[in-house]
Motif scaffolding. Sequence first.
Motif, mmCIF file in Angstrom:
data_model
loop_
_atom_site.group_PDB
_atom_site.id
_atom_site.type_symbol
_atom_site.label_atom_id
_atom_site.label_comp_id
_atom_site.label_asym_id
_atom_site.label_seq_id
_atom_site.Cartn_x
_atom_site.Cartn_y
_atom_site.Cartn_z
ATOM 1 N N MET A 1 0.839 -1.183 0.000
ATOM 2 C CA MET A 1 0.000 0.000 0.000
ATOM 3 C C MET A 1 0.885 1.249 0.000
ATOM 4 S SD MET A 1 -3.512 0.405 2.117
ATOM 5 C CE MET A 1 -3.891 -1.289 1.780
ATOM 6 N N PHE A 2 1.200 1.781 1.179
ATOM 7 C CA PHE A 2 2.125 2.913 1.287
ATOM 8 C C PHE A 2 3.259 2.487 2.201
ATOM 9 C CE2 PHE A 2 -2.149 5.020 1.218
ATOM 10 C CZ PHE A 2 -2.063 5.525 -0.056
ATOM 11 N N ASP A 3 4.457 2.914 1.878
ATOM 12 C CA ASP A 3 5.595 2.659 2.751
ATOM 13 C C ASP A 3 5.816 3.923 3.575
ATOM 14 O OD1 ASP A 3 7.771 1.455 3.923
ATOM 15 O OD2 ASP A 3 9.145 2.067 2.323
ATOM 16 N N ILE A 4 5.200 3.964 4.752
ATOM 17 C CA ILE A 4 5.229 5.161 5.584
ATOM 18 C C ILE A 4 5.793 4.799 6.946
ATOM 19 C CG2 ILE A 4 3.830 6.933 6.710
ATOM 20 C CD1 ILE A 4 1.844 6.637 4.360
ATOM 21 N N ASP A 5 6.783 5.542 7.380
ATOM 22 C CA ASP A 5 7.393 5.356 8.693
ATOM 23 C C ASP A 5 6.588 6.166 9.717
ATOM 24 O OD1 ASP A 5 8.968 5.626 11.015
ATOM 25 O OD2 ASP A 5 10.841 5.577 9.865
ATOM 26 N N SER A 6 5.793 5.468 10.511
ATOM 27 C CA SER A 6 4.924 6.136 11.487
ATOM 28 C C SER A 6 5.715 6.994 12.462
ATOM 29 C CB SER A 6 4.108 5.101 12.272
ATOM 30 O OG SER A 6 3.257 4.400 11.414
ATOM 31 N N ARG A 7 6.842 6.499 12.940
ATOM 32 C CA ARG A 7 7.657 7.260 13.894
ATOM 33 C C ARG A 7 8.170 8.549 13.254
ATOM 34 N NH1 ARG A 7 8.383 9.021 18.722
ATOM 35 N NH2 ARG A 7 8.045 6.961 19.556
ATOM 36 N N ALA A 8 8.623 8.458 12.011
ATOM 37 C CA ALA A 8 9.137 9.650 11.329
ATOM 38 C C ALA A 8 8.029 10.684 11.127
ATOM 39 C CB ALA A 8 9.761 9.271 9.990
ATOM 40 N N GLU A 9 6.845 10.236 10.743
ATOM 41 C CA GLU A 9 5.727 11.167 10.554
ATOM 42 C C GLU A 9 5.321 11.778 11.894
ATOM 43 O OE1 GLU A 9 4.694 12.290 7.739
ATOM 44 O OE2 GLU A 9 5.570 10.823 6.391
ATOM 45 N N PHE A 10 5.258 10.969 12.933
ATOM 46 C CA PHE A 10 4.898 11.444 14.270
ATOM 47 C C PHE A 10 5.916 12.478 14.759
ATOM 48 C CE2 PHE A 10 4.813 11.110 18.914
ATOM 49 C CZ PHE A 10 3.448 11.178 19.181
ATOM 50 N N ARG A 121 -2.146 13.350 21.102
ATOM 51 C CA ARG A 121 -0.794 12.999 20.646
ATOM 52 C C ARG A 121 -0.110 12.084 21.662
ATOM 53 N NH1 ARG A 121 3.461 14.227 17.405
ATOM 54 N NH2 ARG A 121 5.494 14.311 18.394
ATOM 55 N N ALA A 122 -0.211 12.442 22.939
ATOM 56 C CA ALA A 122 0.434 11.644 23.987
ATOM 57 C C ALA A 122 -0.114 10.217 24.015
ATOM 58 C CB ALA A 122 0.253 12.311 25.345
ATOM 59 N N SER A 123 -1.392 10.053 23.752
ATOM 60 C CA SER A 123 -1.964 8.702 23.775
ATOM 61 C C SER A 123 -1.600 7.906 22.520
ATOM 62 C CB SER A 123 -3.483 8.768 23.943
ATOM 63 O OG SER A 123 -4.090 9.333 22.802
ATOM 64 N N THR A 124 -1.151 8.586 21.484
ATOM 65 C CA THR A 124 -0.780 7.916 20.231
ATOM 66 C C THR A 124 0.654 7.389 20.258
ATOM 67 O OG1 THR A 124 -2.322 9.288 18.997
ATOM 68 C CG2 THR A 124 -0.568 8.245 17.731
ATOM 69 N N GLU A 125 1.538 8.090 20.925
ATOM 70 C CA GLU A 125 2.951 7.704 20.870
ATOM 71 C C GLU A 125 3.211 6.247 21.247
ATOM 72 O OE1 GLU A 125 7.348 9.473 21.557
ATOM 73 O OE2 GLU A 125 5.725 10.321 22.762
ATOM 74 N N PRO A 126 2.594 5.704 22.296
ATOM 75 C CA PRO A 126 2.874 4.300 22.637
ATOM 76 C C PRO A 126 2.419 3.292 21.571
ATOM 77 C CG PRO A 126 1.749 5.419 24.454
ATOM 78 C CD PRO A 126 1.741 6.346 23.287
ATOM 79 N N LEU A 127 1.592 3.721 20.639
ATOM 80 C CA LEU A 127 1.052 2.823 19.613
ATOM 81 C C LEU A 127 1.920 2.746 18.368
ATOM 82 C CD1 LEU A 127 -2.644 4.137 19.701
ATOM 83 C CD2 LEU A 127 -1.621 2.312 21.089
ATOM 84 N N LEU A 128 2.883 3.655 18.222
ATOM 85 C CA LEU A 128 3.605 3.806 16.959
ATOM 86 C C LEU A 128 4.237 2.519 16.443
ATOM 87 C CD1 LEU A 128 5.258 7.293 17.503
ATOM 88 C CD2 LEU A 128 3.273 6.741 16.076
ATOM 89 N N GLY A 129 4.802 1.727 17.316
ATOM 90 C CA GLY A 129 5.475 0.507 16.879
ATOM 91 C C GLY A 129 4.544 -0.540 16.295
ATOM 92 N N GLN A 130 3.257 -0.409 16.547
ATOM 93 C CA GLN A 130 2.281 -1.394 16.078
ATOM 94 C C GLN A 130 1.575 -0.989 14.785
ATOM 95 O OE1 GLN A 130 -0.324 -2.592 19.439
ATOM 96 N NE2 GLN A 130 0.955 -1.146 20.584
ATOM 97 N N LEU A 131 1.715 0.248 14.378
ATOM 98 C CA LEU A 131 0.881 0.773 13.297
ATOM 99 C C LEU A 131 1.155 0.150 11.933
ATOM 100 C CD1 LEU A 131 0.670 4.555 14.215
ATOM 101 C CD2 LEU A 131 -0.773 2.644 14.956
ATOM 102 N N ALA A 132 2.402 -0.107 11.611
ATOM 103 C CA ALA A 132 2.736 -0.636 10.281
ATOM 104 C C ALA A 132 2.081 -1.994 10.029
ATOM 105 C CB ALA A 132 4.246 -0.739 10.111
ATOM 106 N N ALA A 133 1.887 -2.763 11.075
ATOM 107 C CA ALA A 133 1.326 -4.105 10.909
ATOM 108 C C ALA A 133 -0.201 -4.134 10.935
ATOM 109 C CB ALA A 133 1.872 -5.018 12.009
ATOM 110 N N LEU A 134 -0.817 -3.010 11.218
ATOM 111 C CA LEU A 134 -2.285 -2.997 11.292
ATOM 112 C C LEU A 134 -2.904 -3.239 9.916
ATOM 113 C CD1 LEU A 134 -3.118 0.049 13.605
ATOM 114 C CD2 LEU A 134 -3.285 -2.392 14.161
ATOM 115 N N PRO A 135 -3.874 -4.133 9.846
ATOM 116 C CA PRO A 135 -4.542 -4.392 8.561
ATOM 117 C C PRO A 135 -5.795 -3.539 8.378
ATOM 118 C CG PRO A 135 -5.245 -6.017 10.155
ATOM 119 C CD PRO A 135 -4.265 -5.102 10.872
ATOM 120 N N THR A 136 -5.856 -2.396 9.060
ATOM 121 C CA THR A 136 -7.086 -1.616 9.103
ATOM 122 C C THR A 136 -6.942 -0.254 8.423
ATOM 123 O OG1 THR A 136 -6.443 -0.775 11.283
ATOM 124 C CG2 THR A 136 -7.851 -2.723 11.244
#
Length: 172
Positions: A1-10, A121-136
Amino acid sequence: MFDIDSRAEFDALGERDRLIAELLARPDETLFVAKPAVSGWSPADHLYHMLLINGGVYRTVGKLMQPDAPTACEPSDLARSFMAGSGFPRGRIQAPETVRPPADLNRAGLDRVVALSARSRASTEPLLGQLAALPTALPHPLLGPITAPAWLRFARIHTDHHLAIIGDIDRA
């Protein structure tokens, strides 16, 4: 789909937050004055809109973590173009009524969206490592269904769009 680095965007959004904080420190006589030749919105209006959108994007990322979130599908051509960096055409797309600044925007209103965006934003940061694998994916009003990393990229590109307009207002 898209190759997006969630940590870099965050992190890039965090850098924009520092610029936004500097803009928010301006005196009211420059912050709340529109220059219609450039934009019908004042810098404060643009900041309000950006922060409201960013807070919503962070909450959307959280929703994409839910087990009942819709499965991602192929992105639209518009989403592909946008995510590749085309951004928004200036002056051609109007913000939905729900994310427009109120006519009586003041410092208290700005403070509210700053706090809302920061909490989200603060509640999103702990999720960053999981986002790339989400099928949603959840739908954006123009781009259609996009993934959590794509939502973060959307927020960064959208923020850059409005910061550029504020820069043009400053130069006018």
